[in-house]
Design an enzyme around this catalytic site. Structure first.
Site, PDB file in Angstrom:
ATOM      1  N   LYS A  52       0.848  -1.201   0.000  1.00 23.44           N
ATOM      2  CA  LYS A  52       0.000   0.000   0.000  1.00 23.44           C
ATOM      3  C   LYS A  52       0.879   1.245   0.000  1.00 23.44           C
ATOM      4  O   LYS A  52       0.639   2.193  -0.750  1.00 23.44           O
ATOM      5  CB  LYS A  52      -0.947  -0.014   1.215  1.00 23.44           C
ATOM      6  N   GLN A  96      -5.034  -2.003   9.383  1.00 29.46           N
ATOM      7  CA  GLN A  96      -4.923  -3.277   8.678  1.00 29.46           C
ATOM      8  C   GLN A  96      -5.549  -4.416   9.502  1.00 29.46           C
ATOM      9  O   GLN A  96      -5.215  -4.595  10.675  1.00 29.46           O
ATOM     10  CB  GLN A  96      -3.429  -3.564   8.407  1.00 29.46           C
ATOM     11  N   ASP A 119     -11.463   2.513   4.030  1.00 31.85           N
ATOM     12  CA  ASP A 119     -11.830   1.099   3.885  1.00 31.85           C
ATOM     13  C   ASP A 119     -13.347   0.941   3.746  1.00 31.85           C
ATOM     14  O   ASP A 119     -13.837  -0.114   3.340  1.00 31.85           O
ATOM     15  CB  ASP A 119     -11.359   0.298   5.110  1.00 31.85           C
TER      16      ASP A 119
END
Ligand code: NAD
Length: 284
Positions: A52, A96, A119
């Site tokens: 990322k 994460q 997200d």
């Protein structure tokens, strides 16, 4: 023989658009930033976070990484999120997953400001998505919709079967496909006679994490098969779909790796730019 859906190619094209968009924002004096919080030492999570950050670099997005040990407390993580919510350099925040079991995942997800929730997991964004006006949508399902659109695969009026009902893939994907006027069936571990359902699918999506789950006899001839599963085996990474045999029956098929995975990261970058625009009162 089916046509390959090349996720790397589609992700490249999306990333080019994102890079141009970042440049445009820079010209208006707006820099784009993404903060990634990583807790613990899960090797796969470390690789995802590294990827990322590297993608951010290539697109002109500034990345900020916050690493916590396995012993970190929920309180420490929440305090870091609070700082990032108030940091104007940061447009997107993600934590994460999976988190160590000692961390209160719900509290962490809910602490992220909905306008920085790239997200798309915050209940405010989930609710907006259900109501049909979501802005920050979960990355893997929106990446899958972008893949279908790129290859001009019709969704409206089609039978879509989604296997797996996780909050991050299966459930939101079912909602998004339904919004696009597919007739959706959502299957899971308690589904009885999975094959009789998958055989009806014009679009079949497997998001389970079980090698060999989808064999050729479960697939309707000419169907589009999207494999979300990631399974680490002696042969390397494989999906849920028996690729060699299913590709002889399907109309379109995604490989693993190189199918859905690259679209997930590209969609995250897309959401980060979208979040920057929302925070600067711009049209999205
Ligand atoms: P999960 O691991 O939280 O849940 C798995 C789901 O599969 C559950 O809903 C369960 O009911 C269902 N299931 C289990 N066994 C089944 C069976 N035999 N038949 C039918 N359904 C069954 O789900 P997740 O987090 O969405 O992950 C699923 C897979 O997708 C994993 O392999 C994960 O690594 C992968 N994944 C890939 C990406 C990507 O970008 N490519 C992103 C997210 C997840």
């Amino acid at each position: 023989m089916s046509k390959l859906i090349d996720g790397k190619l589609v992700a490249q094209s999306l990333k080019k658009e994102i890079k141009d968009e970042v440049l445009k924002l820079n010209k208006e004096g707006i820099n784009v930033g993404l903060a990634v919080i990583l807790v613990g030492d899960d090797p796969a999570s470390h690789i995802y976070v590294k990827n990322k950050a590297a993608t951010c670099d290539t697109l002109g997005i500034k990345s900020f990484e916050y690493n916590f040990s396995n012993n970190a407390s929920t309180k420490e993580i929440l305090s870091s999120i609070e700082k990032l919510n108030n940091d104007s350099r940061v447009n997107g925040i993600l934590c994460q997953l999976p988190l160590p079991y000692t961390i209160d995942k719900k509290a962490v997800i809910e602490a992220i400001s909905p306008i920085k929730d790239v997200d798309g997991f915050h209940p405010v964004n989930t609710g907006k998505m259900l109501s049909g006006y979501g802005e920050l949508l979960p990355c893997t399902p929106s990446g899958i919709i972008k893949l279908l659109d790129y290859y001009d695969i019709k969704i409206e009026g089609k039978n879509a079967v989604v296997i797996g009902r996780s909050d991050i893939v299966g459930k939101p994907l079912a909602v998004m496909l339904s919004k696009r006027n597919a007739t959706v069936t959502l299957c899971h571990s308690k589904t009885v006679d999975l094959k009789s359902i998958t055989k009806t699918a014009d679009i079949l999506i497997s998001a389970v994490g079980k090698e060999g789950l989808i064999s050729a006899d479960m697939v309707k001839s000419g169907a589009t098969v999207i494999d979300v599963g990631i399974n680490r085996t002696d042969k390397g990474l494989v999906g849920d779909v028996c690729f060699d045999e299913v590709s002889k029956v399907a109309g379109y098929i995604t490989p693993v790796p190189g199918g859905v995975g690259p679209m997930t990261i590209a969609s995250l970058m897309f959401n980060t730019v979208k979040a920057a625009k929302i925070q600067n009162g711009m049209k999205i």
